[in-house]
Design a protein around this motif. Structure first.
Motif, PDB file in Angstrom:
ATOM      1  N   ALA A 371       9.169   0.265  -2.509  1.00  0.00           N
ATOM      2  CA  ALA A 371       9.855  -0.804  -1.870  1.00  0.00           C
ATOM      3  C   ALA A 371      10.415  -0.689  -0.610  1.00  0.00           C
ATOM      4  CB  ALA A 371      10.939  -1.633  -3.031  1.00  0.00           C
ATOM      5  N   GLU A 372      10.841   0.264  -0.032  1.00  0.00           N
ATOM      6  CA  GLU A 372      11.254   0.771   1.218  1.00  0.00           C
ATOM      7  C   GLU A 372      10.180   0.618   2.164  1.00  0.00           C
ATOM      8  OE1 GLU A 372      13.940   4.085   3.651  1.00  0.00           O
ATOM      9  OE2 GLU A 372      13.609   4.162   1.604  1.00  0.00           O
ATOM     10  N   GLN A 373       9.019   1.288   1.882  1.00  0.00           N
ATOM     11  CA  GLN A 373       7.899   1.119   2.664  1.00  0.00           C
ATOM     12  C   GLN A 373       7.048   0.298   2.668  1.00  0.00           C
ATOM     13  OE1 GLN A 373       6.965   5.620   1.323  1.00  0.00           O
ATOM     14  NE2 GLN A 373       6.124   5.648   3.289  1.00  0.00           N
ATOM     15  N   HIS A 378       3.869  -8.171  -3.715  1.00  0.00           N
ATOM     16  CA  HIS A 378       2.721  -8.135  -4.395  1.00  0.00           C
ATOM     17  C   HIS A 378       1.910  -6.646  -4.251  1.00  0.00           C
ATOM     18  CE1 HIS A 378       2.952 -12.390  -3.414  1.00  0.00           C
ATOM     19  NE2 HIS A 378       2.581 -12.609  -4.512  1.00  0.00           N
ATOM     20  N   VAL A 379       2.123  -6.251  -3.110  1.00  0.00           N
ATOM     21  CA  VAL A 379       1.357  -4.789  -2.890  1.00  0.00           C
ATOM     22  C   VAL A 379       2.130  -3.938  -3.434  1.00  0.00           C
ATOM     23  CG1 VAL A 379       0.578  -3.413  -0.829  1.00  0.00           C
ATOM     24  CG2 VAL A 379       0.008  -5.790  -0.940  1.00  0.00           C
ATOM     25  N   ALA A 380       3.673  -3.925  -3.176  1.00  0.00           N
ATOM     26  CA  ALA A 380       4.525  -2.917  -3.889  1.00  0.00           C
ATOM     27  C   ALA A 380       4.530  -2.770  -5.434  1.00  0.00           C
ATOM     28  CB  ALA A 380       5.934  -3.411  -3.366  1.00  0.00           C
ATOM     29  N   ALA A 381       4.451  -4.097  -6.054  1.00  0.00           N
ATOM     30  CA  ALA A 381       4.103  -4.044  -7.666  1.00  0.00           C
ATOM     31  C   ALA A 381       2.989  -3.358  -7.748  1.00  0.00           C
ATOM     32  CB  ALA A 381       4.248  -5.547  -7.791  1.00  0.00           C
ATOM     33  N   LEU A 382       1.985  -3.647  -7.035  1.00  0.00           N
ATOM     34  CA  LEU A 382       0.500  -3.067  -7.611  1.00  0.00           C
ATOM     35  C   LEU A 382       0.731  -1.641  -7.239  1.00  0.00           C
ATOM     36  CD1 LEU A 382      -2.482  -3.016  -7.751  1.00  0.00           C
ATOM     37  CD2 LEU A 382      -3.018  -3.155  -5.423  1.00  0.00           C
ATOM     38  N   LEU A 383       1.303  -0.902  -6.200  1.00  0.00           N
ATOM     39  CA  LEU A 383       1.270   0.257  -6.015  1.00  0.00           C
ATOM     40  C   LEU A 383       2.149   1.047  -7.104  1.00  0.00           C
ATOM     41  CD1 LEU A 383       1.722   0.656  -2.140  1.00  0.00           C
ATOM     42  CD2 LEU A 383      -0.177   1.556  -3.528  1.00  0.00           C
ATOM     43  N   ALA A 384       3.452   0.385  -7.447  1.00  0.00           N
ATOM     44  CA  ALA A 384       4.422   1.015  -8.535  1.00  0.00           C
ATOM     45  C   ALA A 384       3.539   0.954  -9.812  1.00  0.00           C
ATOM     46  CB  ALA A 384       5.650   0.029  -8.756  1.00  0.00           C
ATOM     47  N   GLY A 385       2.759  -0.151 -10.211  1.00  0.00           N
ATOM     48  CA  GLY A 385       2.185  -0.054 -11.426  1.00  0.00           C
ATOM     49  C   GLY A 385       0.942   1.161 -11.370  1.00  0.00           C
ATOM     50  N   LYS A 386       0.361   1.014 -10.198  1.00  0.00           N
ATOM     51  CA  LYS A 386      -0.728   2.212 -10.152  1.00  0.00           C
ATOM     52  C   LYS A 386      -0.408   3.552 -10.159  1.00  0.00           C
ATOM     53  CE  LYS A 386      -4.537  -0.649  -9.815  1.00  0.00           C
ATOM     54  NZ  LYS A 386      -5.596  -0.692 -10.967  1.00  0.00           N
ATOM     55  N   THR A 387       1.014   3.779  -9.516  1.00  0.00           N
ATOM     56  CA  THR A 387       1.664   5.076  -9.518  1.00  0.00           C
ATOM     57  C   THR A 387       1.953   5.780 -11.052  1.00  0.00           C
ATOM     58  OG1 THR A 387       2.336   4.675  -7.376  1.00  0.00           O
ATOM     59  CG2 THR A 387       3.399   6.563  -8.924  1.00  0.00           C
ATOM     60  N   ALA A 388       2.428   4.739 -11.872  1.00  0.00           N
ATOM     61  CA  ALA A 388       2.644   4.958 -13.331  1.00  0.00           C
ATOM     62  C   ALA A 388       1.484   5.422 -13.782  1.00  0.00           C
ATOM     63  CB  ALA A 388       3.305   3.693 -13.868  1.00  0.00           C
ATOM     64  N   VAL A 389       0.497   4.435 -13.747  1.00  0.00           N
ATOM     65  CA  VAL A 389      -0.720   4.748 -14.594  1.00  0.00           C
ATOM     66  C   VAL A 389      -1.611   6.093 -14.046  1.00  0.00           C
ATOM     67  CG1 VAL A 389      -3.282   3.837 -14.841  1.00  0.00           C
ATOM     68  CG2 VAL A 389      -1.155   2.271 -15.040  1.00  0.00           C
ATOM     69  N   ALA A 390      -1.433   6.066 -12.704  1.00  0.00           N
ATOM     70  CA  ALA A 390      -2.202   7.339 -12.475  1.00  0.00           C
ATOM     71  C   ALA A 390      -1.405   8.792 -12.955  1.00  0.00           C
ATOM     72  CB  ALA A 390      -2.364   7.352 -10.756  1.00  0.00           C
ATOM     73  N   ASP A 391      -0.050   8.555 -12.707  1.00  0.00           N
ATOM     74  CA  ASP A 391       0.600   9.688 -13.278  1.00  0.00           C
ATOM     75  C   ASP A 391       0.435  10.036 -14.752  1.00  0.00           C
ATOM     76  OD1 ASP A 391       3.132  11.553 -13.003  1.00  0.00           O
ATOM     77  OD2 ASP A 391       3.986  10.282 -14.638  1.00  0.00           O
ATOM     78  N   ALA A 403       3.731   5.512   6.115  1.00  0.00           N
ATOM     79  CA  ALA A 403       3.153   4.498   5.505  1.00  0.00           C
ATOM     80  C   ALA A 403       4.074   3.287   5.503  1.00  0.00           C
ATOM     81  CB  ALA A 403       2.571   4.400   4.176  1.00  0.00           C
ATOM     82  N   HIS A 404       3.794   2.370   6.281  1.00  0.00           N
ATOM     83  CA  HIS A 404       4.718   1.187   6.401  1.00  0.00           C
ATOM     84  C   HIS A 404       3.834  -0.417   6.314  1.00  0.00           C
ATOM     85  CE1 HIS A 404       7.843  -1.650   7.332  1.00  0.00           C
ATOM     86  NE2 HIS A 404       7.429  -1.971   8.320  1.00  0.00           N
TER      87      HIS A 404
END
Length: 536
Positions: A371-373, A378-391, A403-404
């Motif tokens: 969220a800071e970067q 929408h993009v932040a939520a996508l990255l958070a979800g994809k991070t959890a799934v990938a993990d 990245a910003h």
């Protein structure tokens, strides 16, 4: 009396109507030709009679006989001329119109049956007249002596029977020509009618109109796109749904596929260069399933829109991945709870508190860093979800330190589609069962950078990478190195990403990243609002 019905079949109607027309035209042509021919024959006969009369009037012996009223000489000379020329009669009169010669000697000495005054007045006369010998074409001239004095007239007649005989001779030829033309026309009509019978399958004329109305209603009412092509690949017909799905111009009929569609898989499928059933293809952001059936006169192509279905399938895949991740988390959570219970039972309360803090804070830290970067929600939520799934799938997804992304994205939906597809492809390449087969421990790095209104993003993974000779082929529709699942085709994600990027004027490049892997670099101009607009 019941009149016969007009035939219903197209074949019979065409044959009957064309035969009637052919007979009528032939008869009219023959009549129009015969009318002037009859008049011309009469004219020729009158001119011939006049010529004979003029030649007879030059006989000085005949003029002296008329002056002297010498019947014997006049009769002899006139008959000689009649027999020599084939005329019906040669009549010589005196100044009073009394016959000095005639074909019937009994009529010599009588006044002629037609008016002799015009010829006796010095004029030449031609006419069709009715006389004692019937209807004849006549020529009358004055009879003069050598000193120019008029002493009588010469009247020559051509019998109407001879004119009729000439007409009959010509009529035979005319009728033969007309019969030949009528026969040729009838044969041509029969051939055309038989061909039309085969082409129309011998259906009734009323049925053709009904079929046309039903076809129009069906074509414009069905929810599938339909395109009919001729043998040269030109569009013969496209219904409303096909115009929408292919984004064709309204006046596309008669134009080849290459003139209305850009080069690519979709055009190749429509033209038959790529064959098969249920072939996937992409048109802009639409996913289509195409089937092409060859016909005797070209081909028929049907199109089904799978865009919404494809989105649902992707959501299903994501849900399945999340379900698997939750199952793994549940198993891991049970292990953590057992660990926590053991610490409590052993009386190690401080270690238990530290263990709980560590486990609850790790995910929150990751979300906070994203969220800071990335300030766009929408993009932040996508990255958070994809991070959890990938993990949960054994892949570490991280944002590059530099990245910003500001909260100034013009089209967040398009950006989420591009970034989500690139991340999914990278994760698939790193997870066992994907094309990479690298196993757990793979790394995936996402970089976002803003340069004015231009957005730059990179997705790099630690997989095996893509050989240089295949780096253009991976963007082709239908190309994939993975096994296609039963519920949906593969090879559409990267093709859709490229179309979406190029439609916004951007570009996408595949090369080797810093991890020795595949790196996708995307440049999207005008994807961000300018600073002035954001502040306003």
């Amino acid at each position: 009396m019941k009149l016969p019905h007009w035939p219903r079949r197209v074949f019979a109607q065409l044959l009957l109507s064309q035969t009637v027309v052919t007979v009528g035209v032939t008869a009219l042509t023959a009549g129009l030709f015969l009318a002037p021919v009859s008049s011309e024959l009469d004219h020729d006969a009158m001119q011939r009679a006049l010529s004979i009369a003029q030649a007879t009037a030059t006989d000085e012996t005949l003029a002296r006989a008329a002056d002297a009223r010498d019947v014997v000489t006049a009769q002899r000379n006139a008959e000689q001329i009649r027999l020599a020329t084939g005329a019906s009669f040669v009549v010589v009169t005196d100044l009073d119109g009394i016959r000095l010669s005639h074909t019937d000697p009994g009529r010599i000495g009588q006044r002629v049956s037609t008016d002799p005054e015009p010829a006796l007045a010095g004029r030449s006369v031609t006419a069709i007249q009715q006389g004692t010998l019937g209807r004849t074409a006549r020529g009358k001239v004055p009879l003069r002596t050598t000193d120019g004095r008029i002493v009588g007239e010469v009247s020559v007649g051509i019998s109407d029977d001879s004119i009729r005989r000439r007409l009959l001779k010509m009529l035979t030829g005319i009728l033969l020509c007309a019969a030949a033309g009528l026969t040729a026309g009838t044969v041509a009509t029969l051939v055309l009618a038989r061909r039309l019978k085969r082409r129309t399958h011998n259906i009734a004329l009323a049925d053709i109109s009904a079929l046309l109305v039903e076809r129009e209603a069906m074509l414009h009412g069905i929810r599938e796109g339909l395109v009919a092509l001729d043998e040269r690949g030109r569009i013969r017909l496209a219904n409303d749904e096909a115009l929408r799905l292919l984004d064709l111009p309204g006046e596309c009929t008669g134009r080849p596929i290459a003139a209305v569609l850009p080069p690519g898989r979709l055009a190749d499928v429509l033209t038959g260069r790529i064959t098969g059933t249920d072939l996937p293809a992409v048109r802009d952001d639409r996913v289509l399933v195409v089937n092409r059936t060859a016909t005797a006169e070209g081909a028929v192509v049907t199109l089904r829109d799978r865009t919404e279905l494809e989105s649902l399938v992707r959501e299903l895949d994501t849900t399945r991945s999340l379900t698997e991740a939750l199952r793994a988390q549940d198993h891991e959570h049970a292990n953590r709870m057992h660990t926590l219970l053991g610490l409590l039972e052993l009386g190690r309360h401080e270690q238990a508190v530290a263990f709980i803090s560590e486990q609850s804070g790790s995910h929150a830290v990751v979300a906070a860093r994203i969220a800071e970067q990335v300030q766009d929600p929408h993009v932040a939520a996508l990255l958070a979800g994809k991070t959890a799934v990938a993990d949960e799938r054994g892949v570490r997804l991280v944002l590059a330190p530099a990245a910003h992304l500001p909260d100034a994205v013009v089209d967040a939906r398009a950006l989420v589609t591009v970034l989500g597809n690139l991340i999914d492809n990278a994760v698939d390449a790193l997870v066992p069962g994907g094309s990479g087969r690298t196993g757990p421990g793979g790394r995936l790095e996402v970089t976002l950078a803003a340069a004015g209104s231009t957005l730059l993003l990179q997705v790099a993974d630690s997989g095996p990478g893509v050989p240089e000779e295949l780096r253009e082929q991976v963007f082709e529709e239908g190309w994939t190195s993975k096994d296609a699942p039963a519920h949906r085709p593969r090879g559409l994600g990267l093709a859709m990403v490229r179309r979406l990027v190029e439609r916004t004027g951007g570009r996408i490049v595949l090369d080797t990243g810093p991890l020795g892997d595949a790196r996708f670099t995307v440049e999207l101009p005008e994807a961000l609002l300018t600073t002035q607009l954001v502040e306003a």
